[in-house]
Motif scaffolding. Structure first.
Motif, mmCIF file in Angstrom:
data_model
loop_
_atom_site.group_PDB
_atom_site.id
_atom_site.type_symbol
_atom_site.label_atom_id
_atom_site.label_comp_id
_atom_site.label_asym_id
_atom_site.label_seq_id
_atom_site.Cartn_x
_atom_site.Cartn_y
_atom_site.Cartn_z
ATOM 1 N N GLN B 95 0.881 -1.178 0.000
ATOM 2 C CA GLN B 95 0.000 0.000 0.000
ATOM 3 C C GLN B 95 0.908 1.214 0.000
ATOM 4 N N CYS B 96 1.206 1.792 1.169
ATOM 5 C CA CYS B 96 2.168 2.894 1.104
ATOM 6 C C CYS B 96 3.517 2.355 0.639
ATOM 7 N N GLY B 97 3.796 1.094 0.925
ATOM 8 C CA GLY B 97 4.995 0.451 0.400
ATOM 9 C C GLY B 97 6.234 0.599 1.246
ATOM 10 N N CYS B 99 7.191 -0.299 4.200
ATOM 11 C CA CYS B 99 7.730 -1.457 4.931
ATOM 12 C C CYS B 99 8.145 -2.576 4.002
ATOM 13 N N GLN B 100 7.820 -2.453 2.707
ATOM 14 C CA GLN B 100 7.843 -3.642 1.853
ATOM 15 C C GLN B 100 9.233 -4.152 1.502
ATOM 16 N N CYS B 131 3.777 -3.739 9.487
ATOM 17 C CA CYS B 131 3.200 -2.985 8.374
ATOM 18 C C CYS B 131 2.050 -2.165 8.920
ATOM 19 N N ARG B 132 2.218 -0.860 8.961
ATOM 20 C CA ARG B 132 1.140 -0.015 9.501
ATOM 21 C C ARG B 132 -0.042 0.073 8.543
ATOM 22 N N CYS B 133 0.176 -0.242 7.269
ATOM 23 C CA CYS B 133 -0.957 -0.264 6.336
ATOM 24 C C CYS B 133 -1.723 -1.572 6.441
HETATM 25 S S1 FES Z 1 2.653 -0.922 3.103
HETATM 26 FE FE1 FES Z 1 2.587 0.840 4.359
HETATM 27 S S2 FES Z 1 3.619 0.205 6.132
HETATM 28 FE FE2 FES Z 1 3.464 -1.608 4.976
#
Ligand code: FES
Ligand code: FES
Lengths: 721, 156
Positions: B95-97, B99-100, B131-133
């Motif tokens: 998502q926000c990416g 942590c990926q 992963c906060r998302c």
């Molecule tokens: S994709 Fe946003 S923190 Fe994991």
């Protein structure tokens, strides 16, 4: 391994995008099609900045090389605008999503969010605001391209259509967008361009792969923290541990002697140590000797905040008044009352706050992940004594927003430090800085009272909500005369058919900044309303699902999601040793119902599964809708289970993920989402599911244990989680 | 000057030996794919491989990795062809990416040691990566998918 360019996905050099647009027009290779917003269904909203309507607005550029570039005015923070907004325009141009390039728009009045009145990504408005605007922009472009071909070929426009990035006629004659761009751009955007009919959609409503995924699996996506400018220095910032405090004096002599340190600069928000490399700055920060002026919050504690909210004497403002609650309560056969407490919460975005600035004599370039470009621009202008238009905001990918990046507190320090050292500076907050200097979700103390009449029917509901207001600080005009609309969500729109309803809000400030946190006051009020509904069902001796359903005849969409979630989750048929709780909400034009499935082992609660039904109106990209719904549940469940920021002596005690616990993979319950097909106007999807999970779990806990938790988080109950 | 082996290349850095590997990679060597999240080995955003094992680079000092094989997200493949990357794209995991990179490096290390992990094994191997998302359901599915891709021919 060289420095990366700073465009989103690393595809654009660092330069002002507005200039880039003009330059490409002059170079003759490509042309912008100016899209007028006039007649775009802009709401006659007084909040919208005057003078924007009618200005040509660059949403779309078609290059002589056939490239199609779409500018997005919203920040990509994981919610998928980088994919969903281009889909709206690609749909009208009849091109596949893979044919378009995406760029972030600069700060500017052309990109003001018409729902919120400034350039902002928040309030779950991204698609809602763009829905008519961008489809109309695309429709105008389509009409201009067809018009250009019709003139050139001397035929009726109605005989032409778009196919594969070209205008074609019935006989197969064809002119590409690139060939037509110049002529099309000279045409006036038609005021009556109508977007395509729903039945002819090729993209909208169909699952599409995200355009930002490739750059997020190979490490090339550029977040604010990844920006590299030539000659750039790094800074670590020391801020007063007491919220709202200031620097009294600094002894930087020891720090300045450490390797790599360039300069120690006192800035508005604290003391910045600027060094050649980040770790040098971090090490040197520990060598600073700062005397702080703790300021007005020196004695502030969580206990004091709660006591103040409980004792708040401010005049209640009415947010909803149906019938006569007082009379109904007086006449009641039975009265029920309960009070609820909600804690401060940190946003804890995965990417800590950071900002890069390059201050020059004539202005300042700022590279930052922000949800609020114009306010960021103003904050830097203010700090450097520049005019806002001299500050150029280059929006980067956001490593999470959740409302945290609606604040600009972390932005000016980079500009001030850059000006002081005469080089670009990147300020990076540590996780501890980020956790202890957030604008926290407001705490609340809420009292709910209800009355039953002689027939065991719910005759009155009264909600008195007490919390500080974010809006009073962020958008003061909104609350000048009216109750803060962002403090009474999920309460003022009370869904159930009860003859007498009163919702009142008491604004009580607590001395520290509170901020918008994913789903804003929904996360406070949905917990209260839906926990209380459950209490009322039990008092009435009814099943919590049936009790709600019987009061929803006037709310067909709410009723539908409630029934859907009950049937999908097998309401009333929990496995042995499992227990269920249900909750419902409308927020951002979206209806959400959830069933939590939990069990208790040795007094400890385990959340096994959350089933969620959603009606968010017409979906643009169901794949992203589903991921936003599950994302919201995980975020809300983290907060419900463990989320709590506490203060002592005006200092935040939580510092990192060890003492501000969040959900991890091994804690994550099974998540099942059911999206209901709908032709209604798109609702927001980034936030609503966050608010519903806490009451669903609380209600399941009551079913399991008879214990009613009225104060979050659950972890505050000894031994429970 | 310290010499490091990163993604098969020999690189020189003037970072002092007590600098965390994370900042050597990001700031001295300009490899920003590896992310900073917590600095205390609590979130996994900074995960890289050191001699094939998932390692939190934020708490790993430069002096301790000299002579070892360091692999970062940039070195996983040239063209996103690594089975874990392919699975991640197929399922649109990020998502926000932010942590990926760390998630992918942890998943890759897991699959190197255990080519067919169960849900419980995935949970325990990935518990260090926040992963906060909330992309956890897709991460789990993508690890299973990557295991399949590896079995049917892609090298890990
Ligand atoms: S994709 Fe946003 S923190 Fe994991
Ligand atoms: S940054 Fe290393 S584990 Fe969080």
């Amino acid at each position: 391994m060289s420095a990366r360019p700073t465009g989103p996905g690393g595809d654009l050099p660092a330069m002002d995008r507005r200039k880039f647009l003009q330059a490409s027009a002059l170079a003759g290779g490509g042309l912008i099609i100016g899209i007028s917003l006039t007649g775009c269904g802009r709401p006659s909203d007084k909040a919208a900045t005057p003078g924007v309507g009618g200005q040509p607005n660059a949403w779309l550029r078609i290059g002589g090389d056939e490239s199609i570039t779409i500018l997005i005015d919203k920040s990509e923070m994981g919610q998928g605008v980088y994919t969903a907004l281009p889909m709206l325009i690609a749909e009208e141009l009849d091109v596949p999503l893979s044919a378009v390039r995406v760029e972030f728009a600069p700060a500017g009045k052309d990109y003001v969010n018409t729902l919120l009145g400034t350039q902002i990504t928040g309030g779950s408005t991204s698609v809602r605001e763009a829905w008519t605007k961008l489809r109309t922009a695309g429709a105008q472009a389509r009409a201009m391209l067809i018009g250009a071909a019709a003139d050139a070929w001397k035929v009726e426009a109605s005989t032409l259509k778009l196919a594969g990035g070209a205008v074609v006629d019935a006989g197969g004659k064809k002119a590409t967008f690139g060939q037509l761009a110049e002529a099309a751009a000279k045409r006036a955007p038609p005021k009556d361009a109508t977007p395509k009919e729903r039945t002819t959609y090729a993209l909208i409503g169909k699952p599409q792969t995200r355009l930002d995924t490739p750059s997020k699996v190979d490490g090339t996506a550029t977040y604010g923290i990844d920006v590299k400018l030539s000659g750039m220095k790094y800074a670590a910032l020391a801020q007063c541990p007491t919220l709202g405090g200031k620097v009294r004096s600094v002894d930087s002599s020891a720090a300045e002697k450490l390797p790599g340190v360039v300069k120690v600069v006192t800035v508005g928000s604290g003391v910045a140590v600027v060094a050649d490399h980040y770790w040098q700055a971090r090490v040197a920060r520990d060598a600073l000797k700062i005397t702080w002026d703790a300021g007005p919050n020196a004695g502030l504690s969580s206990a004091r905040i709660l006591a103040e909210l409980k004792g708040a004497t401010g005049t209640p403002q009415s947010a909803r008044k149906d019938g006569d609650v007082d009379a109904a309560i007086k006449a009641a056969k039975r009265q029920v009352s309960a009070s609820y407490e909600l804690p401060l919460l940190a946003h804890a975005t995965m990417e800590p706050m950071n900002c890069t600035a390059d201050a020059k004599a004539d202005g300042c370039d700022v590279y930052v992940g922000t949800q609020i470009q114009q306010v960021a621009q103003g904050a830097v202008a203010n700090a450097l004594g520049l005019k806002p238009e001299q500050v150029r905001i280059h929006t980067q990918m956001l490593g999470g927003g959740f409302g945290r990046r609606l604040e600009v507190d972390f932005i000016p320090a980079a500009a001030e430090a850059s000006k002081a050292v005469g080089a670009p500076v990147q300020v990076i907050w540590s996780r501890e800085d980020d956790m202890t200097h957030d604008a926290y979700r407001p705490p609340a103390y809420d009292v709910a009272t209800a009355a039953f009449d002689g027939n065991n029917g719910l005759s009155a509901v009264h909600l008195k909500l007490t919390s500080p207001s974010v809006t009073a600080r962020m958008f003061p005009p909104v609350v000048e005369k009216n109750v803060d609309p962002f403090a009474v969500e999920a309460a003022a729109n009370y869904l159930y058919d009860v003859p007498n309803v009163s919702v009142e809000y008491v604004r009580h400030e607590i001395g520290i900044n509170v901020g918008y946190w994913r789903s804003v006051s929904h996360s406070l009020n949905c917990f209260v309303v839906e926990s209380f509904m459950d209490e009322l069902a039990h008092v009435a001796g009814k099943d919590p699902f049936e009790f709600r359903r019987a009061l929803l005849d006037k709310q067909p969409r709410a009723k539908r999601v409630l029934e859907e979630v009950a049937s999908r989750a097998g309401w009333g048929k929990a496995a042995d040793g499992h227990h269920q709780g249900i909750a419902l909400m409308e927020g951002y034009g979206t209806y959400v119902a959830q069933v939590a499935d939990i069990s208790m082992v040795d007094g400890k609660m385990k959340v096994h599964k959350i089933t969620c039904a959603v009606d968010c109106g017409q979906m643009v990209n169901p794949r992203i809708v589903e991921s936003q719904i599950t994302s919201g549940i995980v975020y809300g469940l983290s907060a419900a289970l463990w989320g709590e920021v506490t203060l002592e002596d005006g200092k935040v005690r939580q510092t990192n993920f060890d003492n501000y616990r969040v959900l991890r993979m091994n804690d994550a319950p099974e998540l099942e989402v059911h999206l209901i097909e709908s032709t209604e106007t798109p609702g927001g999807i980034g936030e609503p599911s966050t608010a519903v999970v806490a009451p669903a779990v609380a209600n399941a806990l009551f079913a399991a244990s008879g214990k009613r938790v009225r104060a979050l988080p659950f972890a505050a109950q000894r031994g429970l989680v | 000057m310290t010499t490091l082996k990163v993604n098969g290349h020999t690189l020189e850095t003037d970072a002092t030996p007590d600098t965390p590997l994370l900042w050597v990679l990001r700031d001295h060597l300009g490899m920003t794919g590896t992310k900073f999240g917590c600095g205390k080995s609590l979130c996994g955003a900074c995960t890289v491989h050191v001699d094939g094992s998932a390692t939190r680079s934020c708490v790993t000092l430069l002096s301790t990795v000299v002579g070892k094989d360091i692999r970062t997200i940039e070195g996983l493949s040239q063209d996103r062809s690594h089975p874990v990357q392919r699975a991640w794209m197929e399922l649109d995991v990020p998502q926000c990416g932010y942590c990926q990179s760390g998630q992918i490096m942890s998943a890759t290390a897991l699959l190197l040691q255990n080519p067919a992990p169960t849900d419980a094994e995935i949970d325990s191997a990935m518990a260090g990566n926040i992963c906060r998302c909330g992309t956890y359901p897709r991460i789990r599915a993508a690890i299973h998918r990557a295991a399949e891709l590896i079995k049917t021919g892609g090298a890990a």
